[in-house]
Structures are given as C-alpha cells and as structure tokens.
Write an enzyme that holds these catalytic residues in place. Structure first.
Site, mmCIF file in Angstrom:
data_model
loop_
_atom_site.group_PDB
_atom_site.id
_atom_site.type_symbol
_atom_site.label_atom_id
_atom_site.label_comp_id
_atom_site.label_asym_id
_atom_site.label_seq_id
_atom_site.Cartn_x
_atom_site.Cartn_y
_atom_site.Cartn_z
ATOM 1 N N ASP A 144 3.656 -18.192 29.240
ATOM 2 C CA ASP A 144 4.488 -18.302 30.434
ATOM 3 C C ASP A 144 4.118 -19.605 31.142
ATOM 4 O O ASP A 144 3.119 -20.243 30.822
ATOM 5 C CB ASP A 144 4.334 -17.093 31.339
ATOM 6 C CG ASP A 144 2.937 -16.934 31.911
ATOM 7 O OD1 ASP A 144 2.158 -17.889 31.848
ATOM 8 O OD2 ASP A 144 2.640 -15.847 32.427
ATOM 9 N N ASP B 37 6.938 -7.951 27.253
ATOM 10 C CA ASP B 37 5.490 -8.046 27.439
ATOM 11 C C ASP B 37 5.130 -7.314 28.723
ATOM 12 O O ASP B 37 5.965 -7.190 29.622
ATOM 13 C CB ASP B 37 5.024 -9.502 27.549
ATOM 14 C CG ASP B 37 5.247 -10.050 28.953
ATOM 15 O OD1 ASP B 37 4.265 -10.153 29.717
ATOM 16 O OD2 ASP B 37 6.403 -10.361 29.313
#
Length: 376
Positions: free
Chosen positions: A92, A271
């Site tokens: 990320d 996730d």
C-alpha cells in the site's frame, strides 16, 4: 501483469481468474495476508508457503520506509530478497497510515507531512515520493497515494478529498510511467477509488479511475467503521463501473462474511489484519463459526482445534491446549492461532473459487453467511 478471467457464477457477479506477475500466479478470488513490516506476525515464510499456501502477501510502505528504511532495502535487492519471499508482494502507499496519524500529520496539495510514530521525526510523502519508495521496496503491485477519508465524513470534505486524490493519481501515474523498475522485473500500479459512502462521489471516482486504464484497480475507504450495508452498497456501485476484465481489490476487508458478500459483488482481492490480530487475542474463525478460545468452556475440550481442517496443527493440538497456551501468554499460542486463522481465510477464498467454477457459488455463499458469524 496480466489477468485472465476463467469463470463467472451464473447467479451473482462473482468471478474466478488468474493474475500473472513476475513472481508467480495468483488465483482469484484471493485473500492476502498482511505483512506490515516485512513479516506476517507469528508466521514463518515456510509456513506461509507450505501450510497456509499464501499466494501473495502485503507490505506497508509507511512502516518499511521508516524501518528498516530504503538504505537497507535497496542494497538488499528489494523486499522479496530481504525477507526471503519469492512469491508476489503488494504494497500500500502509506495513505491509510497517514490517515490514522491524524494528530501528527498535515495534508496539503503537495502531499502529507507527518511525524514518525517511532521517534517523532518529520517526513513528507508526496505522490511522486510514494512511487519512488514503492519502486525501491520492489513490490509486484503498488498502490497510488490517496487520502483515506474517515467515517463519518461530511459530503463537502469527501468531495474535496476525492478531487485531490484524483489529482494525486495523475502525479502518481506520471512518476510511475517515467521511472524504471529497479530489480529486473516489472511492477504494476493500481489506482484507488474513494468517495466515502456517497454514491455520486463513488461513481465519479470509479469512472475517473477506469479512465486511467491501469492493469488493475482498488477500492479504498470502506473499512474505516461504516456499516456493512454501506460497504456492500458502495462496492456494488463501483464494481459495476470498473472494467470487467481487470482485477478489483477491496482494501482492508474484512470478516469472512464480508469477503463472501463482496466476492458476490465482483471483488477479486482482499486483505485485512483481522485473522492475524484476532488470532493473537484468542479469536478463531472456523467453517462452523467463531471460537473465543479464552472462554472457560474450552479448558477441558481435548478435541482438535478444527476437526474439518487439513492443517496439521489443527489436528495435533486440542482446544484445551491452545487455551492453556494463550492463557499462559506463550508465544506458541499466537503462532498456532495465527496459522489456523490464515489457513481458514485461504481455504475460504479457494472454496469460493471452486464453487464459482462449478457454478454453485451463490447458494453456497448464502449457506456459509448463515454459519460463519455463529459464536460457538
């Protein structure tokens, strides 16, 4: 990166496919264990591969940037070599961590200034620098730098934030497209749809993200406290707009029920820290419901942790032993519980995949949703 769609469920928008990356293939739908600082907590890489059968894991740009730092990761050859993981990695951009540091950060058009949670040092993340950092980390899939709005969030703030996120995305794409990968393999950039829980903003964002024509797309800002119904409504709106032939990643989601419901809406990738974090607190997810292993009822239950599981630890160790380990704060307790939960999550998405291919997903999903929230 390439995405090949293989099957679609006849009674929902669920689909099964394969994402091809430089470090291997990923069968979708998929759950990605979170390895924030280069480690999935309490799990060895060998266990991730052989027991849990993880196909891809996550790294966190914010945390890896601060520690061990780019001056360590680059000479190591990137995160794959640094941690001894030869399968795909997604990072990320640090946007969510910056969001969570609301008391020690300032957001401007240039980027975000924040103070390290480790030593208080001051740093600036711009869209360009977020791309540079992730190039150096070396993930197969990297995320655009965005602002994750809180929930609740008023319309005006959400709209202004969305427009800035789109401007930042253009800068991310320009930087990404004009810089080479560092370690001899290609990387892929995913933009992120934002817009809080406002349908018109989500539609606007999804249309803009689709127009950027990247290889895959993500949906952010739907795991920050909003009711599940809001999450599902916004996900459905977005999935109906994002390109059908490209993978869709719903960030930070979620419970087993959340995952099944969003697969039914057309999401391919998930996730969440829930299976690992909750495991360390004694919550086990099973195909028959939820076990709080700390409850006294398990103190003399010598049956396997999950009799239906094919994970060796679930057959060897009893609920009573695991409760004893957790009650005694033994590290092995966290290891066993984490292995179990991650194995369950990977089993769940693989089973969903098989049901999609067989054309049986919708009825199976409805049956499982009625079971998975049961407290045993």
């Amino acid at each position: 990166m390439k995405f090949d769609l293989q099957a679609k469920d006849p009674n929902s928008k669920a689909r099964a496919g394969v994402i091809s990356t430089a470090h291997g293939n990923i069968q979708t739908p998929i759950f990605m264990p979170v390895g924030t600082a280069g480690t999935v907590k309490a799990v060895h890489q060998k266990e991730l591969k052989e027991d849990i059968k993880a196909q891809i894991i996550l790294g966190n740009t914010y945390h890896l940037y601060l520690r061990p730092g780019l001056d360590i990761l680059e000479p190591a050859g990137g995160l794959h070599k640094f941690i001894g993981w030869d399968k795909p990695i997604l990072t990320d951009s640090g946007g969510y961590q910056v969001y969570s540091l609301s008391k020690v950060r300032k957001i401007k058009e240039e980027g975000v200034t924040f103070r390290s949670h480790i030593d208080g040092s001051k740093h600036l993340f711009t869209p360009e620098y977020a791309m540079d950092i992730q190039r150096t980390i070396g993930a197969d899939i990297i995320m655009a730098f965005d602002e994750c709005t809180p929930y609740p969030c008023d319309y005006r703030y959400a709209a202004n934030s969305l427009n800035m996120t789109h401007r930042w995305l253009k800068r991310c794409c320009e930087r990404f497209d004009n810089t080479p990968a560092k370690y001899g393999y290609e990387q892929t950039l995913f933009p992120i749809v934002q817009g809080s829980v406002y349908k018109d903003l989500r539609m606007k964002s999804a249309e803009f993200i689709a127009s950027m024509e990247r290889e895959g797309n993500a949906i952010g800002g739907l795991s920050v406290g909003e009711p599940a119904e809001e999450m599902y409504a916004m996900t459905e709106v977005v999935c109906d707009i994002l390109p059908y032939e490209k993978p869709r990643y719903l960030m930070g989601v979620g419970t087993p029920i959340n995952i099944l419901e969003n697969i039914a809406l057309g999401v391919d990738m998930f996730d969440c820290v829930m299976p690992t974090r909750n495991a360390r607190n004694g919550m086990l997810f099973t195909r028959n419901g939820i076990i709080n292993i700390g409850n006294k009822k398990w103190a003399s239950d010598f049956s396997p942790i999950d009799a239906e599981s094919d994970l060796l630890a679930d057959q060897v160790y009893s609920k009573a032993y695991l409760r004893h380990l957790m009650h005694s704060k033994e590290i092995l307790g966290s290891q066993i519980a984490t292995l179990h939960n991650l194995h369950f999550y990977l089993w769940l998405v693989n089973e969903a995949r098989e049901k999609i291919i067989a054309g049986e997903f919708y009825d199976w999903k409805n049956k499982m949703v009625g079971i998975l929230g049961t407290k045993l």
